[in-house]
Design a protein around this motif. Sequence first.
Motif, PDB file in Angstrom:
ATOM      1  N   GLN A   1       0.850  -1.190  -0.223  1.00 25.28           N
ATOM      2  CA  GLN A   1       0.248   0.157  -0.148  1.00 25.28           C
ATOM      3  C   GLN A   1       0.373   1.300   0.171  1.00 25.28           C
ATOM      4  OE1 GLN A   1      -2.892   0.609  -0.578  1.00 25.28           O
ATOM      5  NE2 GLN A   1      -3.960   2.102   0.868  1.00 25.28           N
ATOM      6  N   GLY A   2       1.579   1.417   1.417  1.00 27.05           N
ATOM      7  CA  GLY A   2       2.814   2.334   0.789  1.00 27.05           C
ATOM      8  C   GLY A   2       1.982   3.756   1.758  1.00 27.05           C
ATOM      9  N   ARG A   3       3.146   4.821   1.706  1.00 23.61           N
ATOM     10  CA  ARG A   3       2.525   5.669   1.738  1.00 23.61           C
ATOM     11  C   ARG A   3       2.950   7.895   1.229  1.00 23.61           C
ATOM     12  NH1 ARG A   3       6.530   8.775   5.210  1.00 23.61           N
ATOM     13  NH2 ARG A   3       8.278   7.315   5.970  1.00 23.61           N
ATOM     14  N   VAL A   4       2.480   8.434   1.959  1.00 23.05           N
ATOM     15  CA  VAL A   4       2.263  10.079   1.117  1.00 23.05           C
ATOM     16  C   VAL A   4       3.042  10.611   2.126  1.00 23.05           C
ATOM     17  CG1 VAL A   4       1.729   9.545  -1.085  1.00 23.05           C
ATOM     18  CG2 VAL A   4       0.594  10.310   0.948  1.00 23.05           C
ATOM     19  N   GLU A   5       3.359  10.987   1.667  1.00 22.52           N
ATOM     20  CA  GLU A   5       3.980  12.533   2.553  1.00 22.52           C
ATOM     21  C   GLU A   5       4.199  14.195   2.294  1.00 22.52           C
ATOM     22  OE1 GLU A   5       8.183  12.540   4.767  1.00 22.52           O
ATOM     23  OE2 GLU A   5       7.824  14.611   5.599  1.00 22.52           O
ATOM     24  N   GLU A   6       3.174  15.308   2.323  1.00 18.61           N
ATOM     25  CA  GLU A   6       3.414  16.428   1.781  1.00 18.61           C
ATOM     26  C   GLU A   6       4.146  16.599   2.539  1.00 18.61           C
ATOM     27  OE1 GLU A   6      -0.909  14.187   1.938  1.00 18.61           O
ATOM     28  OE2 GLU A   6       0.990  14.985   2.843  1.00 18.61           O
ATOM     29  N   SER A   7       4.730  18.137   1.490  1.00 19.76           N
ATOM     30  CA  SER A   7       5.087  19.389   1.901  1.00 19.76           C
ATOM     31  C   SER A   7       5.402  20.572   0.937  1.00 19.76           C
ATOM     32  CB  SER A   7       6.852  18.729   2.192  1.00 19.76           C
ATOM     33  OG  SER A   7       7.747  18.317   0.824  1.00 19.76           O
ATOM     34  N   GLY A   8       5.934  21.927   1.691  1.00 16.33           N
ATOM     35  CA  GLY A   8       5.897  22.428   1.011  1.00 16.33           C
ATOM     36  C   GLY A   8       5.183  23.801   1.146  1.00 16.33           C
ATOM     37  N   GLY A   9       3.909  23.454   2.343  1.00 11.92           N
ATOM     38  CA  GLY A   9       3.437  24.216   2.692  1.00 11.92           C
ATOM     39  C   GLY A   9       4.054  25.679   2.769  1.00 11.92           C
ATOM     40  N   GLY A  10       3.001  27.249   3.391  1.00  8.36           N
ATOM     41  CA  GLY A  10       3.753  27.737   4.428  1.00  8.36           C
ATOM     42  C   GLY A  10       2.745  29.289   3.945  1.00  8.36           C
ATOM     43  N   LEU A  11       2.821  30.125   4.617  1.00  6.02           N
ATOM     44  CA  LEU A  11       2.380  31.485   4.491  1.00  6.02           C
ATOM     45  C   LEU A  11       3.377  32.191   3.946  1.00  6.02           C
ATOM     46  CD1 LEU A  11       0.824  33.500   6.062  1.00  6.02           C
ATOM     47  CD2 LEU A  11       2.687  34.240   7.655  1.00  6.02           C
ATOM     48  N   VAL A  12       2.117  32.952   2.861  1.00  7.61           N
ATOM     49  CA  VAL A  12       2.192  33.553   1.551  1.00  7.61           C
ATOM     50  C   VAL A  12       1.723  34.813   1.740  1.00  7.61           C
ATOM     51  CG1 VAL A  12       0.820  32.078   0.599  1.00  7.61           C
ATOM     52  CG2 VAL A  12       2.645  33.663  -0.614  1.00  7.61           C
ATOM     53  N   GLN A  13       1.338  35.698   1.136  1.00  5.68           N
ATOM     54  CA  GLN A  13       1.023  36.879   0.910  1.00  5.68           C
ATOM     55  C   GLN A  13      -0.485  37.269  -0.448  1.00  5.68           C
ATOM     56  OE1 GLN A  13       0.463  39.685   2.936  1.00  5.68           O
ATOM     57  NE2 GLN A  13       1.663  38.481   3.797  1.00  5.68           N
ATOM     58  N   ALA A  14      -1.457  36.930  -0.418  1.00  5.08           N
ATOM     59  CA  ALA A  14      -2.251  37.047  -1.785  1.00  5.08           C
ATOM     60  C   ALA A  14      -1.405  37.303  -2.834  1.00  5.08           C
ATOM     61  CB  ALA A  14      -3.471  38.163  -1.105  1.00  5.08           C
ATOM     62  N   GLY A  15      -1.315  36.756  -4.380  1.00  9.91           N
ATOM     63  CA  GLY A  15      -0.716  36.911  -5.331  1.00  9.91           C
ATOM     64  C   GLY A  15       0.922  36.316  -5.546  1.00  9.91           C
ATOM     65  N   GLY A  16       1.441  35.666  -4.559  1.00  8.15           N
ATOM     66  CA  GLY A  16       2.485  34.851  -4.565  1.00  8.15           C
ATOM     67  C   GLY A  16       1.944  33.542  -4.957  1.00  8.15           C
ATOM     68  N   SER A  17       3.389  32.759  -4.581  1.00  7.60           N
ATOM     69  CA  SER A  17       3.047  31.181  -5.689  1.00  7.60           C
ATOM     70  C   SER A  17       3.915  30.795  -4.523  1.00  7.60           C
ATOM     71  CB  SER A  17       4.380  31.377  -6.423  1.00  7.60           C
ATOM     72  OG  SER A  17       3.867  32.627  -7.390  1.00  7.60           O
ATOM     73  N   LEU A  18       3.518  28.708  -4.649  1.00  2.00           N
ATOM     74  CA  LEU A  18       3.800  27.788  -3.601  1.00  2.00           C
ATOM     75  C   LEU A  18       4.553  27.157  -4.423  1.00  2.00           C
ATOM     76  CD1 LEU A  18       2.821  28.109  -0.108  1.00  2.00           C
ATOM     77  CD2 LEU A  18       4.754  28.874  -0.496  1.00  2.00           C
ATOM     78  N   THR A  19       5.062  25.745  -4.825  1.00  2.00           N
ATOM     79  CA  THR A  19       5.865  24.786  -5.125  1.00  2.00           C
ATOM     80  C   THR A  19       4.747  23.422  -4.160  1.00  2.00           C
ATOM     81  OG1 THR A  19       7.096  25.489  -6.846  1.00  2.00           O
ATOM     82  CG2 THR A  19       6.231  23.262  -5.864  1.00  2.00           C
ATOM     83  N   LEU A  20       4.710  22.774  -3.609  1.00  2.00           N
ATOM     84  CA  LEU A  20       4.037  21.469  -3.219  1.00  2.00           C
ATOM     85  C   LEU A  20       4.509  20.470  -3.450  1.00  2.00           C
ATOM     86  CD1 LEU A  20       0.323  22.510  -1.993  1.00  2.00           C
ATOM     87  CD2 LEU A  20       2.257  23.044  -1.051  1.00  2.00           C
ATOM     88  N   SER A  21       4.893  19.178  -2.827  1.00  2.00           N
ATOM     89  CA  SER A  21       5.540  18.090  -3.223  1.00  2.00           C
ATOM     90  C   SER A  21       4.972  16.783  -2.447  1.00  2.00           C
ATOM     91  CB  SER A  21       6.917  18.416  -2.903  1.00  2.00           C
ATOM     92  OG  SER A  21       7.746  18.755  -3.386  1.00  2.00           O
ATOM     93  N   CYS A  22       4.818  15.700  -3.566  1.00  2.00           N
ATOM     94  CA  CYS A  22       4.328  14.469  -2.768  1.00  2.00           C
ATOM     95  C   CYS A  22       5.257  13.713  -3.359  1.00  2.00           C
ATOM     96  CB  CYS A  22       2.769  14.685  -3.200  1.00  2.00           C
ATOM     97  SG  CYS A  22       1.979  12.940  -2.825  1.00  2.00           S
ATOM     98  N   VAL A  23       5.929  12.812  -1.935  1.00  2.00           N
ATOM     99  CA  VAL A  23       6.622  11.644  -1.998  1.00  2.00           C
ATOM    100  C   VAL A  23       5.498  10.903  -1.536  1.00  2.00           C
ATOM    101  CG1 VAL A  23       9.327  10.911  -1.097  1.00  2.00           C
ATOM    102  CG2 VAL A  23       8.774  13.178  -1.982  1.00  2.00           C
ATOM    103  N   ALA A  24       5.910   9.772  -2.824  1.00  2.00           N
ATOM    104  CA  ALA A  24       5.154   8.516  -2.511  1.00  2.00           C
ATOM    105  C   ALA A  24       5.750   7.656  -2.102  1.00  2.00           C
ATOM    106  CB  ALA A  24       4.501   8.349  -3.366  1.00  2.00           C
ATOM    107  N   SER A  25       6.114   7.220  -0.954  1.00  2.00           N
ATOM    108  CA  SER A  25       6.913   6.015  -0.546  1.00  2.00           C
ATOM    109  C   SER A  25       6.187   4.339  -1.092  1.00  2.00           C
ATOM    110  CB  SER A  25       7.212   5.867   0.734  1.00  2.00           C
ATOM    111  OG  SER A  25       8.203   6.816   1.071  1.00  2.00           O
TER     112      SER A  25
END
Length: 121
Positions: A1-25
């Motif tokens: 089955q495995g598992r996943v781990e999300e990362s990359g979130g945070g606090l950003v101002q409106a109009g800003g950008s973020l990149t999230l990652s999802c690593v699957a084990s």
Amino acid sequence: QGRVEESGGGLVQAGGSLTLSCVASVESGTFGGWNFGWFRQAPGKDHEWVASVLFDGKGAMYADFVQDRFTVSRDNKKNTMYLRMNNLRVEDTAVYYCNRVMWPRSPRDLWGQGTQVTVAS
């Protein structure tokens, strides 16, 4: 089955950008055979589908509210899926999760802990 781990979130101002990652084990060689998607959950609301990418990365679908602001991608060699989010809005504030999907948006059973995205006005 495995598992996943999300990362990359945070606090950003409106109009800003973020990149999230999802690593699957998961068992070797299986990640590339699965379709994957991003979901989010805002306080007091149900899980909401955001975007999905095909097993080979050659197709994607997005929720209407994305409106060309987000891009989902994956690197099967790294067992990783990404969500690039541009022009973020306050209403994008939520915990973001990844999961396997039955195409295009039905989540399966591989929920992680999520990553918090907070967009300030």
